[in-house]
Design a protein around this motif. Structure first.
Motif, short mmCIF file in Angstrom:
data_model
loop_
_atom_site.label_atom_id
_atom_site.label_comp_id
_atom_site.label_asym_id
_atom_site.label_seq_id
_atom_site.Cartn_x
_atom_site.Cartn_y
_atom_site.Cartn_z
N MET A 17 43.25 48.76 25.86
CA MET A 17 42.84 47.48 26.46
C MET A 17 43.75 47.17 27.66
O MET A 17 44.96 47.26 27.57
N THR A 18 43.12 46.85 28.79
CA THR A 18 43.90 46.47 29.97
C THR A 18 43.63 45.00 30.28
O THR A 18 42.48 44.56 30.29
N VAL A 19 44.70 44.26 30.51
CA VAL A 19 44.56 42.84 30.83
C VAL A 19 45.29 42.56 32.14
O VAL A 19 46.44 42.99 32.31
N ARG A 20 44.61 41.88 33.05
CA ARG A 20 45.25 41.51 34.32
C ARG A 20 44.97 40.04 34.60
O ARG A 20 43.81 39.62 34.58
N VAL A 21 46.03 39.28 34.85
CA VAL A 21 45.88 37.82 34.98
C VAL A 21 46.39 37.32 36.33
O VAL A 21 47.39 37.84 36.85
N GLY A 22 45.73 36.30 36.85
CA GLY A 22 46.21 35.65 38.07
C GLY A 22 45.75 34.20 38.08
O GLY A 22 44.77 33.85 37.40
N ALA A 23 46.43 33.35 38.82
CA ALA A 23 46.02 31.95 38.90
C ALA A 23 46.22 31.43 40.32
O ALA A 23 47.06 31.94 41.07
N ALA A 24 45.42 30.44 40.66
CA ALA A 24 45.53 29.85 42.00
C ALA A 24 45.15 28.39 41.98
O ALA A 24 44.43 27.93 41.08
N ARG A 76 42.57 29.96 36.38
CA ARG A 76 43.22 31.19 35.89
C ARG A 76 42.12 32.21 35.58
O ARG A 76 41.10 31.87 34.99
N VAL A 77 42.34 33.44 36.04
CA VAL A 77 41.37 34.51 35.78
C VAL A 77 42.08 35.63 35.01
O VAL A 77 43.15 36.09 35.43
N ARG A 78 41.47 36.04 33.89
CA ARG A 78 42.06 37.11 33.08
C ARG A 78 41.02 38.22 32.92
O ARG A 78 40.02 38.05 32.22
N PHE A 79 41.21 39.30 33.66
CA PHE A 79 40.32 40.46 33.48
C PHE A 79 40.78 41.20 32.23
O PHE A 79 41.97 41.50 32.09
N ASP A 80 39.84 41.47 31.34
CA ASP A 80 40.20 42.04 30.05
C ASP A 80 39.14 43.09 29.69
O ASP A 80 37.97 42.75 29.51
N ALA A 83 33.82 45.60 45.08
CA ALA A 83 34.74 45.87 46.21
C ALA A 83 36.01 46.59 45.74
O ALA A 83 36.62 47.32 46.52
N SER A 84 36.41 46.36 44.48
CA SER A 84 37.71 46.89 44.06
C SER A 84 37.59 48.02 43.03
O SER A 84 38.60 48.54 42.57
N GLY A 85 36.36 48.37 42.65
CA GLY A 85 36.19 49.46 41.69
C GLY A 85 36.70 49.12 40.30
O GLY A 85 37.20 49.99 39.59
N THR A 86 36.59 47.85 39.92
CA THR A 86 37.01 47.42 38.58
C THR A 86 35.75 47.21 37.75
O THR A 86 34.74 46.78 38.30
N ASP A 87 35.79 47.44 36.46
CA ASP A 87 34.57 47.09 35.71
C ASP A 87 34.82 46.10 34.58
O ASP A 87 33.89 45.75 33.85
N ALA A 88 36.04 45.59 34.45
CA ALA A 88 36.33 44.65 33.35
C ALA A 88 35.71 43.28 33.59
O ALA A 88 35.65 42.81 34.72
N PHE A 89 35.23 42.68 32.51
CA PHE A 89 34.79 41.29 32.59
C PHE A 89 36.03 40.39 32.57
O PHE A 89 37.15 40.85 32.32
N ALA A 90 35.79 39.10 32.82
CA ALA A 90 36.93 38.19 32.93
C ALA A 90 36.69 36.89 32.20
O ALA A 90 35.56 36.43 32.06
N GLU A 91 37.80 36.30 31.79
CA GLU A 91 37.77 34.94 31.25
C GLU A 91 38.33 34.03 32.35
O GLU A 91 39.42 34.29 32.87
N VAL A 92 37.56 33.01 32.72
CA VAL A 92 37.97 32.10 33.79
C VAL A 92 38.16 30.71 33.20
O VAL A 92 37.27 30.18 32.52
N VAL A 93 39.33 30.14 33.43
CA VAL A 93 39.60 28.78 32.96
C VAL A 93 39.95 27.95 34.19
O VAL A 93 40.84 28.32 34.97
#
Ligand code: PMV
Length: 332
Positions: free
Chosen positions: A1-8, A47-51, A84-94
């Motif tokens: 499982m890969t998780v990547r998080v960012g917030a703005a 906050r976006v968490r690709f998981d 655009a980024s070649g990612t296929d994970a869905f994300a949780e957006v809060v």
């Protein structure tokens, strides 16, 4: 499982020269140029968490899980970024905003600006802010402007079909002038007709759409010239004309965002002017009236708008910074 998080965080912006109408080709390119002010008082944190273990995108706004159209619009932006980024994970957006959503208070502007920046940051992409602005524009053209501080321009899209990047850019910094925007909130209800539907119907059916397309760039040039020389009266007069002309084109086909409170607030602004206080109104795809004034007149403008029956809240906003990446725990 890969998780990547960012917030703005992104502030909303209010257009003083209005965008209303899209180019007749794919990609959400505006048919008119616009000039806005990014505002400190209206803020969205996302906050976006690709998981890689998620089966679909999820979207929670102000504590409530969203389905249907709101979630689909978030998913569309994420999918553009995935491609655009070649990612296929869905994300949780809060996401949470400190003002009512979907009521003409430009929640889509701060919302999609914060979402675009948070998602780009989560994926660790080294994108210039112009590219993030273009990504936000494809979901909501007004959001392209919220990436930047102060007075911001979003040009019209080219007349010929294009898929090129079109981003907003700052035209004057926050401290270029000391002007305020006072928001008279006329109820908390969601708008009956979303801005995309309203402007698409206007462009298809309004007998005054051609006149609007002809006038809008000239008013925009007038605003830009007045801003450069800090001529408040000239700038304010063109601001009000832009809003009235935009709404006239929509009202001609029954797309009416105004309520009785809107008219009463407009009349209060006119009375203020008649008694020597320079104040000018603008209105978006909702009933609220936003009043541009000099800092020294903000108190008197607030007092007069508060006295209008049906105005539930008055918010005084100043020019703000553009969107920025924040620590993920700062999203409530
Ligand atoms: O980009 P949208 O879908 O939020 O539409 C914005 C339309 C107006 O707020 C009425 C004008 C503008 O330029 O922000």
């Amino acid at each position: 499982m890969t998780v990547r998080v960012g917030a703005a965080l992104a502030h909303s912006n209010i257009a003083l020269s209005k965008y209303w109408g899209k180019r007749p080709y794919e990609g959400n390119y505006p048919a008119t140029p616009s000039l806005s002010l990014t505002l400190d008082a209206l803020t969205t944190r996302t906050r976006v968490r690709f998981d890689s273990s998620l089966r679909a995108d999820q979207f929670t706004l102000n504590g409530e899980e969203q389905a249907d159209a709101p979630r689909a619009r978030v998913s569309e932006l994420l999918t553009r970024l995935r491609v655009a980024s070649g990612t296929d994970a869905f994300a949780e957006v809060v996401s949470s905003s400190d003002f009512p959503a979907a009521a003409g208070l430009a929640s889509s502007a701060s919302g999609f600006a914060a979402l675009a920046l948070a998602a780009v940051s989560a994926l660790g992409l080294d994108w210039e802010i112009a590219r993030v602005s273009d990504l936000a524009r494809r979901s909501s053209a007004s959001a392209a402007r919220s990436l930047y501080a102060g007075f911001v321009e979003l040009p019209a899209g080219p007349e010929e079909v294009t898929r090129d990047l079109l981003s907003a850019y700052a035209v004057a910094p926050r401290d270029h002038v000391d002007w305020r925007l006072v928001v008279a909130v006329a109820g908390d209800g969601s708008k009956a007709v979303g801005s995309t539907r309203g402007m698409n119907e206007t462009s298809r059916e309004s007998p005054y759409y051609a006149a609007w397309l002809d006038l809008a760039p000239r008013l925009h040039a007038e605003l830009t010239a007045a801003l450069a020389v800090r001529d408040f009266e000239r700038f304010g007069a063109a601001t009000e004309q832009s809003a009235l002309a935009m709404h006239a084109s929509a009202i001609a086909i029954g797309v009416v965002y105004w309520s009785g409170v809107t008219l009463d607030a407009l009349s209060a602004v006119r009375k203020l002017r008649a008694t020597g206080t320079l104040a000018f109104a603008t209105i978006d795809a909702g009933p609220h009236v936003k009043v541009l004034c000099r800092a020294a007149d903000a108190n008197v403008v607030c007092t007069h708008l508060t006295a209008v029956p049906g105005v539930t809240r008055v918010i005084e906003a100043r020019a703000a910074e553009g969107a920025r990446v924040i620590p993920t725990e700062e999203v409530p």
